[in-house]
Design an enzyme around this catalytic site. Structure first.
Site, PDB file in Angstrom:
ATOM      1  N   TYR A 175       8.845   0.535  16.098  1.00  0.00           N
ATOM      2  CA  TYR A 175       9.134   0.471  14.915  1.00  0.00           C
ATOM      3  C   TYR A 175      10.133  -0.624  14.573  1.00  0.00           C
ATOM      4  O   TYR A 175      10.070  -1.508  13.711  1.00  0.00           O
ATOM      5  CB  TYR A 175       9.879   1.790  14.481  1.00  0.00           C
ATOM      6  CG  TYR A 175      10.144   2.108  13.081  1.00  0.00           C
ATOM      7  CD1 TYR A 175       9.038   2.140  12.062  1.00  0.00           C
ATOM      8  CD2 TYR A 175      11.248   1.925  12.408  1.00  0.00           C
ATOM      9  CE1 TYR A 175       9.281   2.236  10.807  1.00  0.00           C
ATOM     10  CE2 TYR A 175      11.552   2.184  11.124  1.00  0.00           C
ATOM     11  CZ  TYR A 175      10.367   2.062  10.302  1.00  0.00           C
ATOM     12  OH  TYR A 175      10.913   2.318   8.844  1.00  0.00           O
ATOM     13  N   LYS A 179       9.187  -3.807  12.281  1.00  0.00           N
ATOM     14  CA  LYS A 179       9.965  -4.175  11.184  1.00  0.00           C
ATOM     15  C   LYS A 179      10.508  -5.528  11.439  1.00  0.00           C
ATOM     16  O   LYS A 179      10.761  -6.083  10.127  1.00  0.00           O
ATOM     17  CB  LYS A 179      10.808  -3.063  10.804  1.00  0.00           C
ATOM     18  CG  LYS A 179      10.214  -1.609  10.395  1.00  0.00           C
ATOM     19  CD  LYS A 179       9.394  -1.755   9.257  1.00  0.00           C
ATOM     20  CE  LYS A 179       8.957  -0.389   8.643  1.00  0.00           C
ATOM     21  NZ  LYS A 179       8.134  -0.648   7.568  1.00  0.00           N
TER      22      LYS A 179
HETATM   23  N1  NAD Z   1      12.510   6.976   4.987  1.00  0.00           N
HETATM   24  C1  NAD Z   1      13.126   6.036   5.394  1.00  0.00           C
HETATM   25  O1  NAD Z   1      14.340   6.605   5.718  1.00  0.00           O
HETATM   26  C2  NAD Z   1      12.594   4.595   5.522  1.00  0.00           C
HETATM   27  C3  NAD Z   1      13.471   3.818   6.132  1.00  0.00           C
HETATM   28  C4  NAD Z   1      13.274   2.604   6.250  1.00  0.00           C
HETATM   29  C5  NAD Z   1      11.990   1.996   5.980  1.00  0.00           C
HETATM   30  N2  NAD Z   1      11.231   3.037   5.449  1.00  0.00           N
HETATM   31  C6  NAD Z   1       9.670   2.585   5.358  1.00  0.00           C
HETATM   32  O2  NAD Z   1       9.369   2.707   3.982  1.00  0.00           O
HETATM   33  C7  NAD Z   1       7.807   3.029   4.010  1.00  0.00           C
HETATM   34  C8  NAD Z   1       7.620   4.268   3.292  1.00  0.00           C
HETATM   35  O3  NAD Z   1       8.102   5.099   4.410  1.00  0.00           O
HETATM   36  P1  NAD Z   1       8.479   6.731   3.582  1.00  0.00           P
HETATM   37  O4  NAD Z   1       9.678   7.227   4.127  1.00  0.00           O
HETATM   38  O5  NAD Z   1       8.040   7.054   2.122  1.00  0.00           O
HETATM   39  O6  NAD Z   1       7.282   7.451   4.251  1.00  0.00           O
HETATM   40  P2  NAD Z   1       6.239   8.659   4.091  1.00  0.00           P
HETATM   41  O7  NAD Z   1       5.623   9.047   5.133  1.00  0.00           O
HETATM   42  O8  NAD Z   1       6.816   9.805   3.169  1.00  0.00           O
HETATM   43  O9  NAD Z   1       4.986   8.011   2.996  1.00  0.00           O
HETATM   44  C9  NAD Z   1       4.137   6.891   3.530  1.00  0.00           C
HETATM   45  C10 NAD Z   1       2.965   6.733   2.932  1.00  0.00           C
HETATM   46  O10 NAD Z   1       2.147   5.886   3.559  1.00  0.00           O
HETATM   47  C11 NAD Z   1       0.920   6.585   3.865  1.00  0.00           C
HETATM   48  N3  NAD Z   1       0.054   6.007   4.842  1.00  0.00           N
HETATM   49  C12 NAD Z   1       0.187   6.280   6.229  1.00  0.00           C
HETATM   50  N4  NAD Z   1      -0.550   5.486   6.940  1.00  0.00           N
HETATM   51  C13 NAD Z   1      -1.262   4.587   6.024  1.00  0.00           C
HETATM   52  C14 NAD Z   1      -2.005   3.736   6.139  1.00  0.00           C
HETATM   53  N5  NAD Z   1      -2.727   3.443   7.553  1.00  0.00           N
HETATM   54  N6  NAD Z   1      -2.507   3.043   5.014  1.00  0.00           N
HETATM   55  C15 NAD Z   1      -2.211   3.578   3.864  1.00  0.00           C
HETATM   56  N7  NAD Z   1      -1.362   4.224   3.580  1.00  0.00           N
HETATM   57  C16 NAD Z   1      -0.990   4.983   4.722  1.00  0.00           C
HETATM   58  C17 NAD Z   1       0.914   7.994   3.936  1.00  0.00           C
HETATM   59  O11 NAD Z   1      -0.226   8.795   3.444  1.00  0.00           O
HETATM   60  C18 NAD Z   1       1.995   8.224   3.042  1.00  0.00           C
HETATM   61  O12 NAD Z   1       1.664   8.397   1.662  1.00  0.00           O
HETATM   62  C19 NAD Z   1       7.492   2.589   5.403  1.00  0.00           C
HETATM   63  O13 NAD Z   1       7.092   1.326   5.507  1.00  0.00           O
HETATM   64  C20 NAD Z   1       8.808   3.156   6.175  1.00  0.00           C
HETATM   65  O14 NAD Z   1       8.546   2.270   7.409  1.00  0.00           O
HETATM   66  C21 NAD Z   1      11.464   4.295   5.213  1.00  0.00           C
END
Ligand code: NAD
Length: 286
Positions: A175, A179
């Site tokens: 990850y 990133k």
């Molecule tokens: N939640 C956190 O703390 C956090 C922190 C830093 C970065 N992020 C980043 O933010 C983004 C969203 O994260 P989140 O926490 O909302 O995740 P989440 O799991 O709640 O939502 C992710 C969404 O992406 C969809 N998804 C998964 N694989 C996919 C694919 N191959 N193609 C299209 N859609 C797909 C899922 O179905 C889901 O709807 C990600 O890139 C994650 O790495 C999240």
């Protein structure tokens, strides 16, 4: 101006959800990947509230259906789209251009990780994380960039990086590497697409409460460690990330490109929680 929008199709919207008036991205056409849940869904909701037409992609059909029902068909079209499949991403961009005549904003949001130390990391799961987080962002930048540079007014691309692009986390090698790659991708894309009026930026959230991070709340000490290490003393909600993405998508950020915006409560100034250590203590019963 980062985009022209399709103002003649737009209706007055409640920018802040209460007062009538033009939204901050009124009439713009905005594509979001991973839009069915979590941060992506919060971005879709905020964009629609600010007057945009949302083209939402995800692999979760039920989640997309509920988003479409929530935002309404005037405001939102949805497409099944796996960001690791180039034809899916190209088709999502076509849905915007064919359906609305242009693409003003693209958010490469889909992503996710695993928890395994490098020595034990299975190669297939490493590749899945890199494919989802980095290659998916590349495909989104590529196809959105092609559409945006071909139109008058350019556009704005926002990539979802992470605090883990700059802050190592034990067990988060795939990850973190993916990133960090998203940050480099963002800078190269800003360099290459800038002359066509396309701005490219990234957002780097810290701990945000979503489905993806829900497990952290079940391992004693992990969220507490994050909160202790964040100068602002808390984690955040998806809407707080959406607010920064909205700014970058809007014309207010018209001279912002190649930048990475942290949304982490200042946590990058300290250290990331030791998730694996907390899991080990949990399984040892201490
Ligand atoms: N939640 C956190 O703390 C956090 C922190 C830093 C970065 N992020 C980043 O933010 C983004 C969203 O994260 P989140 O926490 O909302 O995740 P989440 O799991 O709640 O939502 C992710 C969404 O992406 C969809 N998804 C998964 N694989 C996919 C694919 N191959 N193609 C299209 N859609 C797909 C899922 O179905 C889901 O709807 C990600 O890139 C994650 O790495 C999240």
């Amino acid at each position: 101006m980062s985009g022209q929008g399709v103002g003649d199709r737009s209706e007055p919207s409640a920018g802040d959800g209460t007062a009538p008036g033009p939204g901050r991205i009124e009439g713009k056409v905005a594509l979001i990947t991973g839009a069915a849940a979590g941060i992506g869904r919060a971005i879709a909701q905020r964009f629609a509230a600010e007057g945009a037409f949302v083209v939402a992609g995800d692999i979760d059909a039920a989640g997309l259906a509920s988003l479409a029902a929530e935002l309404g068909e005037q405001r939102c079209v949805t497409r099944l789209c796996d960001v690791t499949v180039e034809e899916d991403v190209a088709a999502l961009v076509r849905a915007a251009v064919d359906g609305f005549g242009r693409l003003d904003v693209a958010v490469a949001n889909a992503g996710g990780g695993t928890a395994a130390e490098l020595a034990e990391h299975d190669y297939a799961s490493w590749r899945r994380v890199v494919d989802l987080c980095l290659n998916g962002a590349f495909l989104t930048v590529k196809h959105a960039g092609l559409a945006m540079r071909a139109q008058e007014g350019g556009g704005s691309i926002v990539n979802m990086a992470s605090l883990n692009a700059v802050q190592a986390g034990r067990g988060m090698g795939a990850y973190c590497a993916a990133k960090a790659g998203v940050v480099a991708l963002t800078e190269v894309a800003a360099l290459e697409l800038g002359p066509a009026g396309v701005r490219v930026n990234a957002v780097a959230p810290g701990l945000i409460r979503t489905q993806a991070t829900s497990g952290m709340w079940h391992v004693p000490g992990v969220v507490e460690e994050y909160v202790e290490n964040a100068p602002l003393g808390r984690f955040a909600e998806p809407e707080e990330v959406a607010a920064v993405v909205l700014f970058l998508a809007s014309d207010e950020a018209g001279f912002v490109s190649g930048s990475v915006y942290g949304v982490d409560g200042g946590a990058r100034t300290r250290r990331y929680p030791d998730l694996i250590g907390a899991l080990e203590r949990l399984s040892a019963g201490s």
